[in-house]
Design an enzyme around this catalytic site. Structure first.
Site, PDB file in Angstrom:
ATOM      1  N   LEU A  14     -50.888  21.719 -12.900  1.00  0.00           N
ATOM      2  CA  LEU A  14     -49.566  22.589 -13.746  1.00  0.00           C
ATOM      3  C   LEU A  14     -48.930  21.635 -14.236  1.00  0.00           C
ATOM      4  O   LEU A  14     -48.492  20.487 -13.746  1.00  0.00           O
ATOM      5  CB  LEU A  14     -49.262  23.751 -12.964  1.00  0.00           C
ATOM      6  CG  LEU A  14     -50.307  24.788 -12.328  1.00  0.00           C
ATOM      7  CD1 LEU A  14     -49.841  25.427 -11.459  1.00  0.00           C
ATOM      8  CD2 LEU A  14     -51.036  25.743 -13.544  1.00  0.00           C
ATOM      9  N   PRO A  15     -48.055  22.105 -15.459  1.00  0.00           N
ATOM     10  CA  PRO A  15     -46.999  21.182 -15.967  1.00  0.00           C
ATOM     11  C   PRO A  15     -45.890  20.623 -15.055  1.00  0.00           C
ATOM     12  O   PRO A  15     -45.643  19.792 -15.147  1.00  0.00           O
ATOM     13  CB  PRO A  15     -46.819  21.953 -17.105  1.00  0.00           C
ATOM     14  CG  PRO A  15     -47.510  23.094 -17.298  1.00  0.00           C
ATOM     15  CD  PRO A  15     -48.296  23.566 -16.115  1.00  0.00           C
ATOM     16  N   LYS A  19     -40.687  13.638 -19.051  1.00  0.00           N
ATOM     17  CA  LYS A  19     -40.544  14.462 -18.026  1.00  0.00           C
ATOM     18  C   LYS A  19     -40.742  13.622 -16.526  1.00  0.00           C
ATOM     19  O   LYS A  19     -39.924  13.927 -15.686  1.00  0.00           O
ATOM     20  CB  LYS A  19     -41.856  15.415 -18.053  1.00  0.00           C
ATOM     21  CG  LYS A  19     -42.160  16.218 -17.016  1.00  0.00           C
ATOM     22  CD  LYS A  19     -43.517  16.685 -16.871  1.00  0.00           C
ATOM     23  CE  LYS A  19     -43.896  16.766 -15.588  1.00  0.00           C
ATOM     24  NZ  LYS A  19     -45.377  16.938 -15.194  1.00  0.00           N
ATOM     25  N   THR A  21     -47.839  16.595 -11.759  1.00  0.00           N
ATOM     26  CA  THR A  21     -46.672  15.620 -11.441  1.00  0.00           C
ATOM     27  C   THR A  21     -45.464  16.389 -11.351  1.00  0.00           C
ATOM     28  O   THR A  21     -45.053  16.904 -12.374  1.00  0.00           O
ATOM     29  CB  THR A  21     -46.733  14.591 -12.375  1.00  0.00           C
ATOM     30  OG1 THR A  21     -47.868  13.997 -12.732  1.00  0.00           O
ATOM     31  CG2 THR A  21     -45.586  13.578 -12.443  1.00  0.00           C
ATOM     32  N   LYS A  81     -46.148   7.975  -7.242  1.00  0.00           N
ATOM     33  CA  LYS A  81     -46.468   7.940  -8.739  1.00  0.00           C
ATOM     34  C   LYS A  81     -45.203   7.866  -9.527  1.00  0.00           C
ATOM     35  O   LYS A  81     -45.185   7.253 -10.689  1.00  0.00           O
ATOM     36  CB  LYS A  81     -47.058   9.607  -8.975  1.00  0.00           C
ATOM     37  CG  LYS A  81     -47.058  10.137 -10.444  1.00  0.00           C
ATOM     38  CD  LYS A  81     -48.390   9.949 -11.146  1.00  0.00           C
ATOM     39  CE  LYS A  81     -48.015  10.506 -12.718  1.00  0.00           C
ATOM     40  NZ  LYS A  81     -49.215  10.210 -13.733  1.00  0.00           N
TER      41      LYS A  81
HETATM   42  P1  NAD Z   1     -51.013  21.127 -20.092  1.00  0.00           P
HETATM   43  O1  NAD Z   1     -49.403  21.501 -20.518  1.00  0.00           O
HETATM   44  O2  NAD Z   1     -51.766  20.221 -21.154  1.00  0.00           O
HETATM   45  O3  NAD Z   1     -51.691  22.207 -19.087  1.00  0.00           O
HETATM   46  C1  NAD Z   1     -51.300  22.915 -18.394  1.00  0.00           C
HETATM   47  C2  NAD Z   1     -51.815  24.145 -18.129  1.00  0.00           C
HETATM   48  O4  NAD Z   1     -51.190  25.049 -16.908  1.00  0.00           O
HETATM   49  C3  NAD Z   1     -51.948  24.920 -19.235  1.00  0.00           C
HETATM   50  O5  NAD Z   1     -53.198  25.474 -19.831  1.00  0.00           O
HETATM   51  C4  NAD Z   1     -51.183  26.425 -19.078  1.00  0.00           C
HETATM   52  O6  NAD Z   1     -51.670  27.576 -19.726  1.00  0.00           O
HETATM   53  C5  NAD Z   1     -51.346  26.202 -17.502  1.00  0.00           C
HETATM   54  N1  NAD Z   1     -50.631  27.216 -16.695  1.00  0.00           N
HETATM   55  C6  NAD Z   1     -49.098  26.844 -16.683  1.00  0.00           C
HETATM   56  N2  NAD Z   1     -48.494  27.742 -15.596  1.00  0.00           N
HETATM   57  C7  NAD Z   1     -49.442  28.442 -15.107  1.00  0.00           C
HETATM   58  C8  NAD Z   1     -49.590  29.232 -14.228  1.00  0.00           C
HETATM   59  N3  NAD Z   1     -48.507  29.836 -13.360  1.00  0.00           N
HETATM   60  N4  NAD Z   1     -50.787  29.892 -13.800  1.00  0.00           N
HETATM   61  C9  NAD Z   1     -51.948  29.213 -14.358  1.00  0.00           C
HETATM   62  N5  NAD Z   1     -51.800  28.349 -15.355  1.00  0.00           N
HETATM   63  C10 NAD Z   1     -50.565  28.100 -15.804  1.00  0.00           C
HETATM   64  O7  NAD Z   1     -50.615  19.766 -19.083  1.00  0.00           O
HETATM   65  P2  NAD Z   1     -51.455  18.608 -18.624  1.00  0.00           P
HETATM   66  O8  NAD Z   1     -51.523  17.727 -19.670  1.00  0.00           O
HETATM   67  O9  NAD Z   1     -52.859  19.107 -18.307  1.00  0.00           O
HETATM   68  O10 NAD Z   1     -50.993  18.199 -17.364  1.00  0.00           O
HETATM   69  C11 NAD Z   1     -51.054  18.794 -15.959  1.00  0.00           C
HETATM   70  C12 NAD Z   1     -50.357  17.925 -15.199  1.00  0.00           C
HETATM   71  O11 NAD Z   1     -50.742  16.603 -14.907  1.00  0.00           O
HETATM   72  C13 NAD Z   1     -48.693  17.624 -15.535  1.00  0.00           C
HETATM   73  O12 NAD Z   1     -47.885  17.987 -14.194  1.00  0.00           O
HETATM   74  C14 NAD Z   1     -48.710  16.499 -15.975  1.00  0.00           C
HETATM   75  O13 NAD Z   1     -47.425  15.681 -16.022  1.00  0.00           O
HETATM   76  C15 NAD Z   1     -49.917  15.837 -15.193  1.00  0.00           C
HETATM   77  N6  NAD Z   1     -50.230  14.583 -15.773  1.00  0.00           N
HETATM   78  C16 NAD Z   1     -50.705  14.509 -17.313  1.00  0.00           C
HETATM   79  C17 NAD Z   1     -51.523  13.497 -17.943  1.00  0.00           C
HETATM   80  C18 NAD Z   1     -51.833  13.456 -19.343  1.00  0.00           C
HETATM   81  O14 NAD Z   1     -52.058  12.491 -20.089  1.00  0.00           O
HETATM   82  N7  NAD Z   1     -51.704  14.673 -20.110  1.00  0.00           N
HETATM   83  C19 NAD Z   1     -51.555  12.276 -17.048  1.00  0.00           C
HETATM   84  C20 NAD Z   1     -51.288  12.198 -15.672  1.00  0.00           C
HETATM   85  C21 NAD Z   1     -50.822  13.309 -15.239  1.00  0.00           C
END
Ligand code: NAD
Length: 335
Positions: free
Chosen positions: A101-102, A284, A134, A209
């Site tokens: 999750l975000p 973030k 994260t 991280k």
């Molecule tokens: P994203 O915003 O693309 O996806 C998050 C998903 O969570 C969305 O589909 C949203 O609808 C869902 N969501 C939000 N609240 C929710 C809830 N209460 N119940 C169910 N679903 C819910 O984010 P992402 O890029 O997939 O990143 C996810 C995590 O991984 C973050 O913490 C980010 O920092 C970390 N991360 C991302 C990357 C990257 O390159 N995107 C790399 C490393 C780490």
């Protein structure tokens, strides 16, 4: 079948009794199917046995249905797929629940829904929750304590490797978990990645991280400044990068993700800074590192300035939504 779970591809319960394999059916849940989670869940499901089940949940129904369709279209193997109506339904009786999750508030909200149900598994073992989001270590530990109080196990496994690594199944996980649980957790994580680095007890994966990403945030700005400086002094950017990359200034932003277009063919700078690690995510992670540093009483002299740079750059239309190396453009670097 539970009334609140729509079944897409299911195992007939009577088949289990005649199965030649003594393997017990494992129940997984995957919550958060965004850029990372969508691909991770796809890899996990495809590498599980057909006797297992994966229950999917995201606030975005369209993402859930699209993923289930992709999984269904898969030619061979893979776990049965179910769609849940809430995070609590997804995690109900799951042996392992993965969340991706975000931000901290989303993790807290999803777990408060999950914990509104009594935790249990059909095997009678404690349910395991792996949070790959994260977030800051304190929020993670707070959620972890609530899960423990409710009879579950909660570990943090933030990852690196971006969407490319999530798609290819080559992520690196930084795991914060009791040492004796690592052998149990590794097989699940290795279905979505290629490396698990055990960093210590719960929260330690996130600390590792965030420390790494703090360094990256600073290195990226410093590289953009140094490259801009050299180019303004009349140096050829490829020559300058060549010097830095065999000298003491060498770092990932100078060597792999160089911010000057054309220096590294594969770097996002060469495609108008598209793809890569978004400037918003860098901002973030830097904010999370600042919060965690404050709590630990660790002095960060450069953090506030770096935060200001990422905030101002992200507000600039020429930089918004692009790879974080776009800071070079924000500085007025020659492209
Ligand atoms: P994203 O915003 O693309 O996806 C998050 C998903 O969570 C969305 O589909 C949203 O609808 C869902 N969501 C939000 N609240 C929710 C809830 N209460 N119940 C169910 N679903 C819910 O984010 P992402 O890029 O997939 O990143 C996810 C995590 O991984 C973050 O913490 C980010 O920092 C970390 N991360 C991302 C990357 C990257 O390159 N995107 C790399 C490393 C780490």
């Amino acid at each position: 079948m539970k009334a609140n779970v729509r079944l897409w591809k299911s195992v007939q319960p009577h088949c289990r009794a005649f199965s030649t394999s003594p393997r017990r059916l494992e129940q997984y849940a995957f919550i958060g199917l965004g850029q990372m989670g969508f691909q991770m869940a796809r890899n996990l499901q495809s590498k599980l046995s057909p006797s297992d089940t994966v229950r999917l949940y995201d606030l975005n129904k369209e993402a859930m249905e699209r993923l289930a369709q992709e999984m269904r279209a898969q030619k061979a193997g893979g776990a049965a797929v179910q769609l849940a109506d809430t995070a609590a339904d997804a995690a109900k009786e799951a042996d392992t629940t993965i969340t991706c999750l975000p931000e901290p508030q989303h993790v807290k909200s999803a777990y408060s829904t999950i914990l509104s149900n009594k935790l249990s598994t059909t095997s009678g073992k404690k349910p395991v929750f792996i949070d790959c989001s994260t977030i800051d270590p304190s929020s993670s530990r707070e959620v972890g304590h609530s899960v423990e109080k409710a009879g579950g196990i909660f570990v943090d496994a933030p990852m690196s490797g971006g969407v490319v690594g999530a798609t290819a199944g080559t992520l690196t996980f930084m795991l914060g978990a009791p040492a004796d649980l690592v052998p149990t957790l590794e097989p699940t994580l290795l279905r979505m990645g290629k490396r698990v680095l055990h960093c210590g007890t719960p929260g330690a994966g996130l600390s590792a991280k965030l420390a790494n990403n703090y360094l990256l945030a600073i290195n990226n700005i410093a590289t953009a400044e140094a490259m801009n400086l050299g180019v303004k002094w009349g140096l050829d950017p490829k020559v300058l990068a060549g010097v830095i990359n065999v000298s003491t200034g060498k770092c990932w932003p100078s060597e792999v993700n160089n911010p000057v277009p054309g220096v590294v063919e594969t770097a996002p700078a060469g495609r108008d800074y598209k793809g890569g690690f978004g400037i918003g995510l860098m901002k973030k992670d830097l904010k999370l590192a600042i919060v965690a540093a404050r709590e630990a009483g660790a002095k960060l002299e450069l953090a506030e300035k770096a935060k200001e740079v990422y905030e101002t750059a992200e507000a600039d239309d020429r930089c918004k939504g692009r790879d974080f190396s776009v800071v070079y453009r924000y500085l007025g670097g020659k492209e």
